[in-house]
Design a protein around this motif. Structure first.
Motif, PDB file in Angstrom:
ATOM      1  N   THR A  26      -6.612  63.567  -7.495  1.00  0.00           N
ATOM      2  CA  THR A  26      -6.782  64.531  -8.570  1.00  0.00           C
ATOM      3  C   THR A  26      -6.396  65.924  -8.113  1.00  0.00           C
ATOM      4  O   THR A  26      -6.211  66.186  -6.916  1.00  0.00           O
ATOM      5  N   SER A  27      -6.313  66.829  -9.058  1.00  0.00           N
ATOM      6  CA  SER A  27      -5.983  68.222  -8.744  1.00  0.00           C
ATOM      7  C   SER A  27      -7.080  68.888  -7.930  1.00  0.00           C
ATOM      8  O   SER A  27      -6.853  69.942  -7.320  1.00  0.00           O
ATOM      9  N   ALA A  28      -8.275  68.289  -7.900  1.00  0.00           N
ATOM     10  CA  ALA A  28      -9.395  68.880  -7.154  1.00  0.00           C
ATOM     11  C   ALA A  28      -9.441  68.429  -5.711  1.00  0.00           C
ATOM     12  O   ALA A  28     -10.211  68.981  -4.916  1.00  0.00           O
ATOM     13  N   ALA A  40     -10.888  68.643 -13.549  1.00  0.00           N
ATOM     14  CA  ALA A  40      -9.745  68.240 -12.731  1.00  0.00           C
ATOM     15  C   ALA A  40      -8.860  67.311 -13.542  1.00  0.00           C
ATOM     16  O   ALA A  40      -9.287  66.735 -14.551  1.00  0.00           O
ATOM     17  N   ARG A  41      -7.630  67.163 -13.070  1.00  0.00           N
ATOM     18  CA  ARG A  41      -6.677  66.233 -13.678  1.00  0.00           C
ATOM     19  C   ARG A  41      -6.335  65.156 -12.667  1.00  0.00           C
ATOM     20  O   ARG A  41      -6.180  65.433 -11.470  1.00  0.00           O
ATOM     21  N   LEU A  52     -12.231  60.528  -6.870  1.00  0.00           N
ATOM     22  CA  LEU A  52     -12.771  61.242  -8.024  1.00  0.00           C
ATOM     23  C   LEU A  52     -13.919  62.133  -7.552  1.00  0.00           C
ATOM     24  O   LEU A  52     -14.866  61.632  -6.932  1.00  0.00           O
ATOM     25  N   PRO A  53     -13.858  63.422  -7.808  1.00  0.00           N
ATOM     26  CA  PRO A  53     -14.938  64.317  -7.384  1.00  0.00           C
ATOM     27  C   PRO A  53     -16.269  63.898  -7.992  1.00  0.00           C
ATOM     28  O   PRO A  53     -16.399  63.790  -9.215  1.00  0.00           O
ATOM     29  N   ARG A  54     -17.251  63.643  -7.136  1.00  0.00           N
ATOM     30  CA  ARG A  54     -18.526  63.115  -7.616  1.00  0.00           C
ATOM     31  C   ARG A  54     -19.183  64.051  -8.626  1.00  0.00           C
ATOM     32  O   ARG A  54     -19.783  63.609  -9.607  1.00  0.00           O
ATOM     33  N   GLU A 104      -9.752  65.799 -17.168  1.00  0.00           N
ATOM     34  CA  GLU A 104      -9.073  66.285 -18.366  1.00  0.00           C
ATOM     35  C   GLU A 104      -8.111  65.285 -18.986  1.00  0.00           C
ATOM     36  O   GLU A 104      -7.846  65.351 -20.190  1.00  0.00           O
ATOM     37  N   ASN A 105      -7.562  64.394 -18.173  1.00  0.00           N
ATOM     38  CA  ASN A 105      -6.552  63.473 -18.709  1.00  0.00           C
ATOM     39  C   ASN A 105      -6.998  62.026 -18.646  1.00  0.00           C
ATOM     40  O   ASN A 105      -6.176  61.113 -18.617  1.00  0.00           O
ATOM     41  N   MET A 106      -8.327  61.790 -18.623  1.00  0.00           N
ATOM     42  CA  MET A 106      -8.838  60.425 -18.721  1.00  0.00           C
ATOM     43  C   MET A 106      -9.489  60.207 -20.085  1.00  0.00           C
ATOM     44  O   MET A 106     -10.269  61.041 -20.553  1.00  0.00           O
ATOM     45  N   PHE A 107      -9.160  59.057 -20.684  1.00  0.00           N
ATOM     46  CA  PHE A 107      -9.762  58.648 -21.939  1.00  0.00           C
ATOM     47  C   PHE A 107     -10.520  57.348 -21.718  1.00  0.00           C
ATOM     48  O   PHE A 107     -10.110  56.510 -20.910  1.00  0.00           O
ATOM     49  N   LEU A 108     -11.609  57.182 -22.448  1.00  0.00           N
ATOM     50  CA  LEU A 108     -12.485  56.032 -22.275  1.00  0.00           C
ATOM     51  C   LEU A 108     -12.409  55.093 -23.474  1.00  0.00           C
ATOM     52  O   LEU A 108     -12.307  55.548 -24.622  1.00  0.00           O
TER      53      LEU A 108
END
Length: 459
Positions: free
Chosen positions: A228-230, A241-242, A281-283, A402-406
């Motif tokens: 991710t961007s983070a 983050a993306r 993935l940042p916790r 920001e760019n994840m959909f569920l």
């Protein structure tokens, strides 16, 4: 029945393999897979190749139209290419309108219309017409005296939403279905339209074939990590983050393929919550945790030549046990969800046969006396992608990724809601808003706010 479904699955997978050297169709050798390696990049990566994931992929290609000159690159990643543990094909295959939540009713109505015209949507030129073997026998919910008022109120709500459902008194119930023991039944609700059951594998494969014909790619593998961007940012921790890369691990290998992507759709079903705990993935950005867990559910099939006839509906008893006909000639299938205290270990799909003998059979025989002499034929287990928060699907964008959909957490009704859920997510990705159905209440906000949106009709 299950045997016929598995036979169709095997034949379909055979047909999709390259021709063998002898000129015929070859079977999949052990340790090999029909799908190619993942590409280096994709516009959208759909994690999960069940019916919901393939529905999302299909609708993305249908709704993009001619907006893009070269077309959206959509990749579906499925870790179980043989679908041996897939919730879709191991389900009981029901579809109903009788829900307690407006959004679920609306999704069922959309899906019923979609299935009615399935060949207009999913038909592929030069291929045979799709027959999902729909049996329009309706759902029959029985209510005890303690639950009668609640069922009557729910039916009125359903009617306000356009559902064709009637209430039956015990006398009317006995007249219509003389094989039912009406003892302890105060009232019943019976769906008159767009309810019944169908073949899950046929629907999944129809979405899959159509999506591939539209250019959707697929691969076998498991998403275990993200970039991710983070990941390379210095403190303080970012508020969002993306996702830049998805790491797809190859089957039976330590190797992985990084796939650069613009959008990720989490349609991982029972493992959707686990996916949000993957490496990279940042916790802090994944709190609260997605409350979706795999819950094991048993399905048993039995034979009873003196059982209910061909007009038998999908019956849900006051006790929670359910059954429906399974083909013809006195065959049936059914099951029952356990209590929270009796949840079986979901680490494998073994079947507890004592559960049928001790818990389900007595309930079935009490409601249908002919079932006292039933003979069990087979059984299997599958997974619910169970939302422990409110037993409802979680749809829409993640608040911090920001760019994840569920698109997961349907708690047993994902198969019947897949056509509607897939279109809804595709609309969000492509247009930034819902257009067909307003499903905003099923979003992440309710998890953050601690305000459940319960569905009381989970079977």
């Amino acid at each position: 029945d299950l045997g016929q479904t598995l036979e169709r699955m095997v034949q379909t997978l055979r047909d999709q393999l390259p021709a063998s050297g002898s000129g015929g169709r070859g079977w999949i050798p052990p340790g090999t897979h029909p799908d190619p390696r993942p590409p280096d990049e994709a516009d959208v990566v759909v994690v999960g190749g069940g019916v919901v994931g393939w529905s999302v992929a299909y609708w993305l290609k249908v709704l993009e139209g001619r907006r893009r000159q070269h077309g959206m690159r959509v990749l579906v990643v499925e870790r179980d290419p043989m679908y041996s543990r897939a919730s879709t094909v191991l389900s009981a295959g029901g579809i109903r309108q009788q829900f307690s939540l407006r959004e679920n009713i609306q999704m069922s109505r959309f899906s019923a219309s979609f299935l009615r015209d399935i060949n207009e949507h999913l038909g592929v030129p030069n291929e045979s017409p799709i027959d999902i073997q729909f049996q329009p026998s309706g759902y029959l919910f029985l209510a005890s005296p303690e639950n009668a008022a609640a069922l009557e109120a729910t039916v009125q709500f359903q009617r306000d939403e356009g559902v064709q459902v009637i209430l039956l008194s015990p006398t009317q119930l006995k007249e219509k279905f003389p094989w039912i023991n009406t003892e302890d039944v105060a009232v019943a609700s019976y769906g008159l339209e767009d309810e019944g059951w169908f073949d899950p594998w046929t629907l999944l494969n129809a979405f899959r074939r159509k999506a591939k014909s539209l250019g959707v790619q697929s691969c076998s593998g498991e998403v275990r990590a993200f970039v991710t961007s983070a990941n390379h940012m210095m403190p303080p921790a970012p508020s969002s983050a993306r996702i830049k890369y998805v790491h797809v691990h190859m089957p039976d290998s330590l190797e992985y393929q990084p796939v650069a992507c613009a959008i990720v759709v989490n349609a991982a079903g029972a493992w959707a919550g686990q996916l949000l705990e993957a490496d990279g993935l940042p916790r802090g950005l994944c709190r609260p945790l997605l409350p979706i867990q795999p819950r094991k559910r048993y399905v048993f099939t039995w034979h009873c030549p003196d059982g209910p006839g061909l007009s038998c509906p999908f019956l849900v008893d006051t006790s929670g046990a359910y059954f429906r006909p399974d083909g013809f000639a006195g065959n049936y299938l059914g099951g029952m969800s356990p209590s929270e205290e009796e949840e079986p270990d979901p680490s494998d799909l073994s079947v507890d046969h004592d559960y049928f003998q001790e818990q389900i059979w007595p309930r079935l025989a009490r409601r249908v006396p002919a079932f006292e002499s039933l003979r069990v034929r087979s059984s299997w287990a599958g997974y619910y992608d169970y939302n422990t928060f409110d037993q409802n699907g979680v749809l829409g964008p993640h608040p911090r990724l920001e760019n994840m959909f569920l698109a997961a957490g349907f708690s047993g009704h994902g198969l019947q809601h897949a056509p509607a859920a897939g279109r809804a997510v595709a609309e969000l990705v492509l247009k930034g808003r819902y257009e067909t159905l307003d499903l905003r209440r099923l979003g992440w906000d309710r998890l953050v706010d601690g305000e459940p949106l319960p569905e009381h009709g989970v079977v």
